[in-house]
Design an enzyme around this catalytic site. Structure first.
Site, PDB file in Angstrom:
ATOM      1  N   LYS A  84      22.987  -2.675  71.297  1.00  0.00           N
ATOM      2  CA  LYS A  84      23.594  -3.047  70.022  1.00  0.00           C
ATOM      3  C   LYS A  84      22.823  -2.367  68.897  1.00  0.00           C
ATOM      4  O   LYS A  84      21.582  -2.464  68.819  1.00  0.00           O
ATOM      5  CB  LYS A  84      23.494  -4.558  69.868  1.00  0.00           C
TER       6      LYS A  84
HETATM    7  O1  G3P Z   1      28.470 -11.900  67.397  1.00  0.00           O
HETATM    8  C1  G3P Z   1      27.865 -11.973  66.151  1.00  0.00           C
HETATM    9  C2  G3P Z   1      27.384 -13.334  65.908  1.00  0.00           C
HETATM   10  O2  G3P Z   1      26.287 -13.622  66.713  1.00  0.00           O
HETATM   11  C3  G3P Z   1      27.125 -13.654  64.486  1.00  0.00           C
HETATM   12  O3  G3P Z   1      27.671 -14.890  64.299  1.00  0.00           O
HETATM   13  O4  G3P Z   1      27.976 -17.051  63.244  1.00  0.00           O
HETATM   14  O5  G3P Z   1      25.860 -15.742  62.851  1.00  0.00           O
HETATM   15  O6  G3P Z   1      28.005 -15.003  61.840  1.00  0.00           O
HETATM   16  P1  G3P Z   1      27.351 -15.712  62.970  1.00  0.00           P
END
Ligand code: G3P
Length: 216
Positions: A84
């Site tokens: 990533k």
């Molecule tokens: O896949 C990306 C994710 O881990 C981010 O999620 O909820 O932190 O925006 P969030």
């Protein structure tokens, strides 16, 4: 649409893998830091052993040389590792080098269709638009997913779109309707997708009715 689990929690991954639902896992530094096991390599290797599909692990370097070096290291750990890399000039440069080495990449922190398109052009295996974080600031996050899917299809670009930063079950339906190749889903949302109160009531009622017949 395939479903990946968006977590670094081993118990959650083990459970979802046992259910047969998930075909991959995505992690990020925040998700890994949330877990007790601080040995990054050991955690990623355990996840790779539990899930046969792609497992995304993120680089921490900010310069292309460092990203490329880290990516080569990460990808040598297991055959299903996907590296990533955040969208930036450095990230795009790194992905363009890594794609020529057949190292699988997931261009992350993607917030615009232009970023997704550039990711596809440099040969990213996946691009990850962050839907929830765009929604948080008043944008239609899923539009980035839908438009990226449409453009990739239009030009037969092989890069797959992972709808990421999904926060609730309606996001998963919207991702599927938008044509996302993959939705990466937090564990609690996956559980919400399975459960329905009417199913629980139905199961209880079937069991009770059957008991009455069995007593006769
Ligand atoms: O896949 C990306 C994710 O881990 C981010 O999620 O909820 O932190 O925006 P969030």
């Amino acid at each position: 649409m395939r479903i990946f689990l968006d977590t670094a929690n081993i118990d959650q991954i083990r459970h979802a893998a046992k259910l047969g639902i998930i075909s991959g896992v995505t992690t990020n530094p925040t998700l890994v830091a949330r877990e007790e096991a601080v040995d990054f390599k050991a955690a990623i290797l355990e996840i790779c052993s539990l899930v046969p599909g792609p497992v995304s692990a993120e680089v921490l370097s900010l310069e292309p040389e460092g990203m490329i070096e880290e990516a080569r290291q990460l990808s040598s750990w297991a055959p299903n590792i996907v590296v990533k890399i955040p969208v930036s000039e450095a990230g795009l440069e790194a992905v363009s080098v890594l794609s020529r080495e057949n190292i699988k990449t997931n261009l992350t922190l993607c917030f615009s269709v232009n970023q997704a398109l550039l990711g596809a052009l440099v040969g990213a295996t996946y691009v990850s638009p962050f839907v929830g974080r765009l929604d948080d600031i008043g944008h239609q996050g899923m539009e980035v997913v839908a438009e990226a899917v449409e453009i990739f299809h239009h030009y037969a670009l092989s890069t797959q779109v992972i709808a990421a930063s999904l926060r609730h079950p309606l996001h998963i339906i919207a991702a599927a309707k938008a044509g996302a190749h993959i939705a990466t889903v937090p564990y609690n949302v996956l559980m919400q997708m399975i459960r329905h109160p009417l199913t629980d009531i139905g199961i209880t009622r079937f069991a009770e009715d059957w008991k009455k017949v069995a007593k006769k």
